[in-house]
Design a protein around this motif. Sequence first.
Motif, PDB file in Angstrom:
ATOM      1  N   VAL A 111       0.854  -1.179   0.000  1.00  0.00           N
ATOM      2  CA  VAL A 111       0.000   0.000   0.000  1.00  0.00           C
ATOM      3  C   VAL A 111       0.892   1.231   0.000  1.00  0.00           C
TER       4      VAL A 111
ATOM      5  N   VAL B 254      -0.720  -0.575  -4.703  1.00  0.00           N
ATOM      6  CA  VAL B 254      -1.785   0.412  -4.884  1.00  0.00           C
ATOM      7  C   VAL B 254      -1.269   1.779  -4.446  1.00  0.00           C
TER       8      VAL B 254
ATOM      9  N   VAL C 102      -5.838   4.639  -6.547  1.00  0.00           N
ATOM     10  CA  VAL C 102      -6.588   3.787  -5.625  1.00  0.00           C
ATOM     11  C   VAL C 102      -6.105   4.085  -4.211  1.00  0.00           C
ATOM     12  N   ARG C 103      -7.006   4.529  -3.363  1.00  0.00           N
ATOM     13  CA  ARG C 103      -6.637   4.911  -1.996  1.00  0.00           C
ATOM     14  C   ARG C 103      -7.119   3.866  -0.990  1.00  0.00           C
ATOM     15  N   ALA C 104      -6.224   3.412  -0.141  1.00  0.00           N
ATOM     16  CA  ALA C 104      -6.603   2.513   0.948  1.00  0.00           C
ATOM     17  C   ALA C 104      -7.301   3.323   2.032  1.00  0.00           C
TER      18      ALA C 104
ATOM     19  N   THR D 140     -10.478  -0.325  -0.179  1.00  0.00           N
ATOM     20  CA  THR D 140     -10.112   0.869  -0.934  1.00  0.00           C
ATOM     21  C   THR D 140     -11.273   1.863  -0.969  1.00  0.00           C
TER      22      THR D 140
END
Length: 394
Positions: free
Chosen positions: A6, A31, A77-79, A91
């Motif tokens: 991540v 990501v 894409v953000r966790a 996500t």
Amino acid sequence: MGILIVGASIAGVRTAQSLRKSGFADPVTIVGAEPYRPYDKPPVSKDMILPETDGAPVPLLGAEELDALGVDLRVGVRAVALDPVARVVVTDTGEELGYDILVIATGVSPRTLPGAEGLTGVHTMRTVEDALAVRAALPAARHVVAIGAGFIGAEFASAARSYGADVTVVEAQPVPLAHLLGAQVGALLGGLHEANGVTLLTGTQVERFEGIGRVTGVTLADGRTLPADLVVVGVGATPATGWLATSGLPVDDGVVCDERLRVRGFDGVYAAGDVARWPHPMYGVEMRIEHWTNANEHAEIVAAAVTGAPAPRVQPPYVWSDQYGHRIQIVGRPGLGRAVRVRPAADDHQVAAVYADEDGTVVAAVVVDDPRLLMRLRRAVMARTPIDALDAPF
């Protein structure tokens, strides 16, 4: 499921590279929250905003290198959450990404100041968007203010001067960088600003920003108002750990790890780079280091731990800054000692300083524009050389 990284940061990408170099053949997914292929961060406040460059981000990997790495790269894409029991990262689109091993490499987020929200012309310097916005504003900017005389603020001030702007640096400390380097060395480095036509105001806080919709000035705590059509805030950063709030992971000024960067109490979870807090083997105390070289070294440590290889030899912390045509290099931890030998600035501004602890052991050095001396002093830091035995031209 393989490894999930991540953060498409330096630490994240270098971890993937180190894993492949170590023979790790299982799936690797990266990501990244930004909608760009992985790029190098230091140029954001350096080369990307200089007038003689094209302003393009510097890629960490070429297209062929990225293809050869064989990773599933997902940008934009953000966790937003982690369930370490189920081994799932959620996500911002609601997707759930499973993993066997997780590497947290989300870096840091720049601090901001109250009143900057929604005010055009006030920026931080962390992302491609930041660099592009500042670069676009600099040619027309006449009055520029950098808040903070650390490396980000100083590098921005240096770039702004190359556009011919009237530049002021505002620093809360009485001496720039004194908390890191001590007052004597901080003052010598602060002299670079004034030598290059930049006004340096120290020992003063920012009270508020002026302007409606767009910044027009910066008012200080002493009542002065500085005209400003472009402002960069460089007052430090905080670890990007908000998405871990419900995870149960140990977070204390970063994700708390052991000496192999394994997150304490959570099997199969690692952290690397700016976000990781760990007991540095050279110093025996927990620390979090926001350095480019530290991120690269963490990648090798994580890869070795995952693959069962011996841990690589840890190097002393190292960071550099390019300002007004000079390169400032720091090796070791100056805060663990005091400057015991200092070469003052002359016309060429080749400042140098050596730091020793209470036992007289060399723990750090600061060098401007003298790479040979820097390498000599780096070896002294590594060897924990007594200051009385140091052979250096001071």
